[in-house]
Design an enzyme around this catalytic site. Structure first.
Site, mmCIF file in Angstrom:
data_model
loop_
_atom_site.group_PDB
_atom_site.id
_atom_site.type_symbol
_atom_site.label_atom_id
_atom_site.label_comp_id
_atom_site.label_asym_id
_atom_site.label_seq_id
_atom_site.Cartn_x
_atom_site.Cartn_y
_atom_site.Cartn_z
ATOM 1 C CE1 TYR A 11 -3.261 2.918 0.701
ATOM 2 C CE2 TYR A 11 -2.735 2.757 3.041
ATOM 3 C CZ TYR A 11 -3.394 3.387 2.002
ATOM 4 O OH TYR A 11 -4.181 4.479 2.266
ATOM 5 C CB ILE A 12 2.894 2.943 2.564
ATOM 6 C CG1 ILE A 12 1.693 2.918 3.525
ATOM 7 C CG2 ILE A 12 3.621 4.288 2.685
ATOM 8 C CD1 ILE A 12 2.059 2.852 5.001
ATOM 9 C CE LYS A 84 -1.036 -3.434 6.046
ATOM 10 N NZ LYS A 84 -1.529 -2.281 5.329
ATOM 11 C CB SER A 124 3.923 2.230 13.483
ATOM 12 O OG SER A 124 2.653 2.348 14.067
ATOM 13 C CB ALA A 125 1.614 6.629 15.681
ATOM 14 C CE1 TYR A 148 3.602 -3.511 12.127
ATOM 15 C CE2 TYR A 148 2.396 -2.085 13.639
ATOM 16 C CZ TYR A 148 3.070 -2.271 12.443
ATOM 17 O OH TYR A 148 3.224 -1.210 11.586
ATOM 18 C CE LYS A 152 6.545 -1.500 11.478
ATOM 19 N NZ LYS A 152 7.250 -1.656 10.213
ATOM 20 C CE1 TYR A 176 6.068 5.957 7.112
ATOM 21 C CE2 TYR A 176 4.938 3.866 6.876
ATOM 22 C CZ TYR A 176 5.975 4.713 6.541
ATOM 23 O OH TYR A 176 6.902 4.299 5.622
ATOM 24 C CG ASN A 198 -5.750 -0.815 9.462
ATOM 25 O OD1 ASN A 198 -5.015 -1.565 8.832
ATOM 26 N ND2 ASN A 198 -5.418 -0.315 10.633
ATOM 27 N N PRO A 292 -9.684 -4.477 22.391
ATOM 28 C CG PRO A 292 -9.658 -6.681 23.137
ATOM 29 C CD PRO A 292 -10.259 -5.801 22.096
#
Ligand code: NAD
Ligand code: UDP
Length: 332
Positions: A11-12, A84, A124-125, A148, A152, A176, A198, A292
Site C-alpha cells: 500500500y504505502i 503489519k 509507526s505511531a 507488531y 518496530k 506513520y 483497519n 482490546p
C-alpha cells in the site's frame, strides 16, 4: 545508482514508488507478495509511464537478497517490507519477529557488505504506546503492547545501534500515523488480505455493500463524541514524506526521526460522517465494545518534520475519503 524499495508492491510502498519515479529517481522494487500482488507493478508503470526493475524476493532469503545487491548499484534503501496486522501479531509472534526482525537484519547485513549506507524505515505511531499528553512529539517515551509494535521498536533500536557503530550509516525513521486514501487515478490503493482490521478499508466495504455495518469500537472514550480519535493522513502525502526524508539523509548524517501525520485528530464518527457526506453514500454502523489494546486518542505534533524537512501534509479528510471511495469503485 538506485534506490531499493522493499515492500514496494504494498500500500504505502506503491504510492511512494510512484512519487519516486515521478521525480526521476531510479528505483528497484523488491517484494515477496505476501500481502500484495504483481498487478500493482503494472499499475505503477501505468501511472508513471516509467519502468523499473523488480525482484520477487523474500527478505528472509539472504542469498537472493545478496544477488539483488550484487546485480545492481544500490546506494539507498526505503524499507517498507514487513507484516503489519496487530491482532495477527499477537497470534503469530514468532512469524512476526522472524519476518520483521530477521528480514531487517538480513537487509542490514547485505547493505553492509555492499557498502550501502542510507536507509529510510517505516515505523509507526504505535511505538508511543498510550501517550500521557497530546499531540505526540518524537521525544515522547516509547513502549509497545503487542509483537507488531515490538518489532518496530526493536528495528528502531537496531538502526540506531548500527549508526553508533558506523557514523557514515544514515537513517531516517518515519513514524506513520493513520494512512488512508489512495492515488487519484484509482489504480493503486489499500487491498487488505481477508477481513480488514483497519477502519477505512472496512468503511468502504460497508459502503459498497460487502459488509452490513461497521462496528464502532467503543463510544465511551474520553473524547468529544466518545469514539476513538486518530490522525488520518493521505497516503500520497505520506509517500511524499519519504522523498523529503531521503533528501534529509542525503544532506545530513545521523539518525533522523519524524512523525508523519497531519497534526489533527478525527473521531470514528467524524470519519464516518465525512465519508458519507463527500461520497453521498450510507455507512451503516453500530456501537460495539472497545477493541482490546486501543487507545482513546492519538495525533501527531508535526512541527519537527515541517521545520527540519519542510514537509507538511496538504490533503484534508474529505479528499482522503473521496480517494478511498474512488479506489474501491474502480476495483470492486
Ligand atoms: P503492506 O502490507 O501493504 O506492504 C508491505 C509489503 O511488504 C507487502 O507488499 C508485502 O508483500 C511485503 N513483504 C512483507 N514481508 C516481506 C518479506 N519478508 N520479504 C519481502 N516482502 C515482504 O503494508 P503497508 O500498509 O504498505 O505498510 C508498509 C510499512 O509501513 C510496513 O512496515 C508497516 O508496518 C508500516 N506501517 C503501516 C501503517 C499502516 O497503517 N498501513 C502504519 C504504520 C506503519
Ligand atoms: N475502528 C472501529 N471499527 C473498526 C476498525 C477500527 O471503530 O472496524 C476504530 C479504532 O478503534 C480506532 C480507529 O478506528 O479508534 C482507527 O483504527 P485502525 O485499526 O484503523 O488504526 P489504529 O489506530 O488502531 O492503528
Amino acid at each position: 545508482m538506485s534506490i531499493l524499495v522493499t515492500g514496494g508492491a504494498g500500500y504505502i510502498g506503491s504510492h511512494t514508488a510512484v512519487e519516486l519515479l515521478d521525480t526521476g529517481e531510479n528505483i528497484i522494487i523488491l517484494d515477496n507478495f505476501s500481502n500484495s500482488s504483481p498487478e500493482v507493478l503494472d499499475k505503477i508503470k501505468q501511472i508513471t509511464k516509467k519502468d523499473f526493475k523488480f525482484y520477487k524476493v523474500d527478505l528472509l532469503d539472504e542469498n537472493a537478497l545478496d544477488k539483488v545487491f550484487e546485480e545492481n548499484n544500490i546506494d539507498e534503501v526505503i524499507h517498507f517490507a514487513g507484516l503489519k496486522a496487530v491482532g495477527e501479531s499477537v497470534e503469530k509472534p514468532i512469524e512476526y519477529y522472524n519476518n520483521n526482525i530477521t528480514g531487517t537484519l538480513n537487509l542490514l547485513k547485505v547493505m553492509k557488505k555492499y557498502n550501502c549506507k542510507k536507509i529510510v524505515f517505516s515505523s509507526s505511531a504505535t511505538v508511543y504506546g498510550n501517550p500521557k499528553t497530546l499531540p505526540i512529539k518524537e521525544d515522547f517515551p516509547l513502549s509497545t503492547t503487542n509483537p507488531y509494535g515490538a518489532t518496530k521498536l526493536m528495528i528502531e533500536q537496531i538502526l540506531q545501534d548500527v549508526n553508533v557503530a558506523d557514523k557514515d550509516f544514515r537513517v531516517a525513521i518515519l513514524r506513520y500515523f493513520n494512512p488512508i486514501g489512495a492515488h487519484k487515478s484509482g489504480l493503486i490503493g489499500e487491498v487488505p488480505n481477508g477481513i480488514p482490521n483497519n477502519i477505512m478499508p472496512y468503511i468502504v466495504r460497508v459502503a459498497v455493500g460487502k459488509y452490513n455495518e461497521l462496528t464502532v469500537f467503543g463510544n465511551d472514550y474520553d473524547t468529544e463524541d466518545g469514539t476513538g480519535v486518530r490522525d488520518y493522513i493521505h497516503v500520497v502525502d505520506l509517500a511524499k514524506g519519504h522523498l523529503s526524508a531521503l533528501k534529509k539523509i542525503r544532506e545530513n548524517s545521523g539518525v533522523q526521526i519524524y512523525n508523519l501525520g497531519t497534526g489533527r485528530g478525527y473521531s470514528v464518527l467524524e470519519l464516518v460522517k465525512t465519508f458519507e457526506k463527500v461520497n453521498n453514500v450510507k455507512v451503516n454502523y453500530k456501537i460495539g465494545d472497545r477493541r482490546p489494546g486501543d487507545i482513546a486518542s492519538c495525533f501527531a505534533d508535526v512541527n519537527k518534520a515541517k521545520k527540519e524537512m519542510n514537509w507538511v501534509a496538504t490533503k484534508g479528510l474529505e479528499e482522503m475519503c473521496k480517494d478511498s471511495w474512488n479506489f474501491i469503485l474502480k476495483n470492486k
